[in-house]
Design an enzyme around this catalytic site. Structure first.
Site, PDB file in Angstrom:
ATOM      1  CD1 TRP A 286       3.917   2.011  -5.955  1.00 34.36           C
ATOM      2  CD2 TRP A 286       4.585   1.395  -7.994  1.00 34.36           C
ATOM      3  NE1 TRP A 286       3.337   2.870  -6.863  1.00 34.36           N
ATOM      4  CE2 TRP A 286       3.725   2.513  -8.115  1.00 34.36           C
ATOM      5  CE3 TRP A 286       5.114   0.831  -9.147  1.00 34.36           C
ATOM      6  CZ2 TRP A 286       3.409   3.076  -9.352  1.00 34.36           C
ATOM      7  CZ3 TRP A 286       4.798   1.388 -10.384  1.00 34.36           C
ATOM      8  CH2 TRP A 286       3.946   2.503 -10.473  1.00 34.36           C
TER       9      TRP A 286
ATOM     10  CG  MET B 293      -0.252   0.430   2.522  1.00 38.19           C
ATOM     11  SD  MET B 293      -1.399   0.725   3.881  1.00 38.19           S
ATOM     12  CE  MET B 293      -2.400   2.009   3.168  1.00 38.19           C
ATOM     13  CG  ASN B 294       1.568   3.915  -2.841  1.00 39.39           C
ATOM     14  OD1 ASN B 294       1.269   2.847  -3.373  1.00 39.39           O
ATOM     15  ND2 ASN B 294       1.533   5.050  -3.501  1.00 39.39           N
ATOM     16  CG  ASP B 295       0.555   8.234  -2.345  1.00 37.92           C
ATOM     17  OD1 ASP B 295       1.529   7.563  -1.962  1.00 37.92           O
ATOM     18  OD2 ASP B 295       0.641   9.081  -3.235  1.00 37.92           O
TER      19      ASP B 295
ATOM     20  NE  ARG C  48       3.677  12.554  -9.106  1.00 37.61           N
ATOM     21  CZ  ARG C  48       4.788  12.831  -9.794  1.00 37.61           C
ATOM     22  NH1 ARG C  48       4.710  13.086 -11.080  1.00 37.61           N
ATOM     23  NH2 ARG C  48       5.962  12.862  -9.178  1.00 37.61           N
ATOM     24  CG  ASP C  49      -0.472  13.348  -6.625  1.00 40.36           C
ATOM     25  OD1 ASP C  49      -0.882  12.347  -7.220  1.00 40.36           O
ATOM     26  OD2 ASP C  49       0.706  13.479  -6.244  1.00 40.36           O
TER      27      ASP C  49
ATOM     28  CD  GLN D 103      -2.280   5.486  -5.470  1.00 38.63           C
ATOM     29  OE1 GLN D 103      -1.440   5.563  -6.341  1.00 38.63           O
ATOM     30  NE2 GLN D 103      -3.574   5.539  -5.732  1.00 38.63           N
TER      31      GLN D 103
ATOM     32  CD  GLU E 143       5.304  12.430  -5.744  1.00 36.14           C
ATOM     33  OE1 GLU E 143       5.076  11.642  -6.666  1.00 36.14           O
ATOM     34  OE2 GLU E 143       5.828  12.086  -4.674  1.00 36.14           O
TER      35      GLU E 143
END
Length: 660
Positions: free
Chosen positions: A154, A128-130, A253-254, A146, A310
């Site tokens: 990843w 998992m991430n963000d 992004r984001d 994520q 980011e």
């Protein structure tokens, strides 16, 4: 059914007896990985060719890039190779941990199983991430994130989804969104949720296209009557935003949560990027329907030499009203006049260059689309950080129930990918934190675990007026030292402070000798996750130094250098200065949860998060100690309370239990 009454659905690692069979399977997987590597190289060449076509002069600045036309849709890949990410994907390598097989430590199953946390949120397995699109909806707190559904590294990035009544006990739900369209086939990346006045939920997220171009897409709940928001519909006209012609296609992004501007009745969002001089920038777009967008001239803000911004976040906090009501709904952010003296606006960005989250407090001029920091010397990317340890890609949301702003951060691993693959999971979330403006310093934020975390406390032990002599330590009673909540208050007697006449301005946590390096007024604090021989320990401590003008400066630090005997993990000394005002005692709170230590000094003015991986100080061998390595004299612990913490016991929701 109440989540706190359910058991964890985490499946333990195989027992030692199973490892022989696993070795054969690993050999087979290694052969498959060779094929994956060749396939990945071919995919990379095709991606570069697509990006080159996107940037070719024949497209022209006034024409839509050819790779974004809807008639060039591709069939979704069901299972893509689980390869490590890299700069050519528009994201960074796993820089917080150790990569490759070198210096591999012989981890046992017992050690690896112990690393899984008890009350921090993490998926049942895999990478998992963000945090993505946190939102409160119809009685539930929603957390998207994520996620790689196929491996502990990843790749194959989808949106995981979980819900909770209290942000402590969670239900794992089915995947919310998967990469199945040409505009997100290389990843459903980070995004934010906005709830409109009519109750509609708009989820804007970054998609990585079939040519690895970063575009912004819209998704909405398929059924607004469903409080769990189990199904999502992607807008048929996606993408709704493509990179401006003056930006690189992988530097866009984001999108943030939207805020409403009454001057023209539009919603506005910010998106991070960088310019050709490597300055970090935030762009702003406006929309009436979340489908058609217009870029607002100029930049919200820009800071030289900070690189790609980011996960930009932008929100308002108040400096004048009571602490309980300091959070302000993002939707009214733009209606606040620049002349209002009791309002500040926080701009935060995650710096791709160093993988830390920086913020600054300032003023927002909505008319001219400009944000200005109160203090340019601590601007975004060069000053304050949310957290001085492992903490990245954070996102806030407004909780309408308790009128507070909540912060989530991604806590990555600092071990090896080999270890992650073996244990079957990687990364977790910080505890959810409330965010307030510090009305005493008027220069920084205060972060504190949400009050719901306190319900996990049990079996408390309290100590008062403990004197710790110089160069001494002793163990404190805690039978379950792997899951603790520690709150402490320290005092240095004036008679001790008067002994210091020479300045010690050069001290910093990162360049010091850590907890073993002795000074007049520090270090002193706690050793957590320590074994009886103290060969493994994670010190959390204060160090007080004196400036040339005679004033005192307080540092708050974690020393990870002796946290583990393992050789395949990253171990640092981290921390920073914490403001301490006249008349204040020194306070800290430490939350220990197996492989994570999350600490807060002076009510959350300075925060530190560490990932630690003991080999000996685990299970019943983990202990907590009080120590004082200062040379000037004793330190008084005015009060210490230690709670053992129960586990949150999250579980999967399979749809057959009725409403969770």
């Amino acid at each position: 059914m109440d989540p706190r009454d359910t058991r964890s659905s985490y499946v333990p690692l195989p027992t030692t007896a199973d490892e022989a069979a696993t070795t054969s399977a690993d050999s087979s997987r290694r052969r498959r990985h060779l094929l994956v590597g060749a396939t990945s190289s071919l995919l990379l060449l095709l991606s570069l060719l697509g990006a080159a076509l996107y940037m070719s002069p024949q497209n022209g600045a006034d024409h839509e890039p050819a790779v974004l036309k809807s008639n060039e849709q591709v069939q979704p890949t069901v299972l893509k190779p689980a390869v490590s990410r890299g700069p050519l994907d528009g994201v960074s390598e796993k820089v917080s941990g150790v990569r490759g097989p070198s210096n591999s430590f012989p981890w046992s199953n017992s050690m690896l199983q112990w690393q899984r946390t008890g009350f921090h949120f993490q998926p049942e397995k895999n990478w998992m991430n963000d945090p993505n699109g946190p939102v409160y909806y119809k009685g539930w707190y929603h957390l998207f994130y994520q996620y790689n559904p196929d491996a502990a590294v990843w790749g194959n990035i989808t949106w995981g989804h979980a819900v909770s009544r209290d942000m402590v006990h969670w239900y794992h739900l089915p995947l919310a969104m998967v990469p199945d369209k040409w505009y997100d086939i290389n990843g459903v990346w980070t995004g934010s949720a906005t709830v409109g006045p009519d109750g509609q939920v708009y989820m804007l997220y970054t998609g990585s296209t079939n040519a690895s171009v970063q575009v912004q897409n819209l998704a909405i709940p398929s059924d607004l009557s469903d409080p769990l928001l189990l199904q999502w519909t992607k807008y048929e006209g996606n993408p709704v935003l493509t990179p401006p012609s003056n930006l690189l296609p992988k530097d866009f992004r984001d999108p943030t949560t939207a805020w409403f501007d009454n001057s023209d009745s539009t919603w506005r969002i910010a998106i991070g990027s960088k310019d050709d001089s490597h300055a970090g920038i935030a762009l702003v777009y406006k929309t009436k329907d979340f489908i058609s967008y217009e870029q607002i001239p100029g930049l919200l803000h820009k800071v030289a030499k900070t690189g790609m911004w980011e996960c930009v976040d932008f929100y308002a906090v108040s400096a004048s009203i009571s602490s309980a009501n300091q959070a302000i709904d993002t939707t009214v952010l733009a209606t606040m006049s620049n002349s209002q003296d009791d309002v500040r606006h926080v701009l935060k960005a995650s710096m791709d260059d160093d993988r830390h989250d920086y913020y600054a407090v300032g003023r927002y001029d909505a008319i001219n689309n400009k944000w200005k920091p109160d203090n340019a010397e601590i601007d975004v990317g060069i000053g304050l950080r949310y957290d001085w340890g492992i903490f990245y890609a954070s996102k806030t949301f407004f909780d309408p129930v308790k009128q507070r702003r909540i912060l989530w951060g991604w806590i990555s691993e600092t071990d090896s990918e080999k270890a992650d693959i073996r244990k079957g999971w990687a990364s977790l979330m910080s505890l959810p934190r409330t965010v307030l403006f510090d009305i005493k310093t008027k220069s920084n934020l205060l972060q504190w675990p949400v009050e719901e975390v306190d319900q996990l406390r049990m079996n408390s032990t309290t100590f008062t007026n403990l004197t710790i002599d110089t160069g001494s330590y002793f163990r404190l009673s805690a039978s379950r030292a792997a899951q603790l909540d520690i709150v402490a208050e320290f005092e240095i007697k004036n008679t001790t402070l008067e002994k210091a006449v020479e300045a010690d301005e050069e001290y910093s946590c990162a360049t010091s000798g850590g907890a073993a390096g002795r000074g007049l007024f520090g270090p002193f604090g706690f050793l957590v996750l320590a074994d009886e021989s103290l060969t493994e320990q994670t010190p959390v401590y204060f160090y007080v130094s004196r400036n040339s003008n005679g004033s005192l400066k307080t540092h708050f630090c974690h020393d990870e250098t002796r946290s583990s005997k393992a050789t395949d993990i990253v171990k640092k000394i981290v921390g920073n200065v914490v403001p301490v005002l006249s008349g204040e005692t020194l306070t800290m709170r430490i939350l220990v949860d197996h492989s994570i230590v999350e600490s807060f000094a002076q009510g959350g003015r300075t925060c530190i998060t560490s990932r630690v991986y003991p080999t000996k100080a685990i299970h019943n061998a983990a202990g907590v100690y009080l120590f004082n390595n200062a040379t000037a004299g004793p330190i008084t612990a005015k009060s210490i309370t230690i709670w053992e913490m129960s586990s949150s016991n999250n579980r999967s929701y399979n749809g057959n239990d009725g409403e969770p």
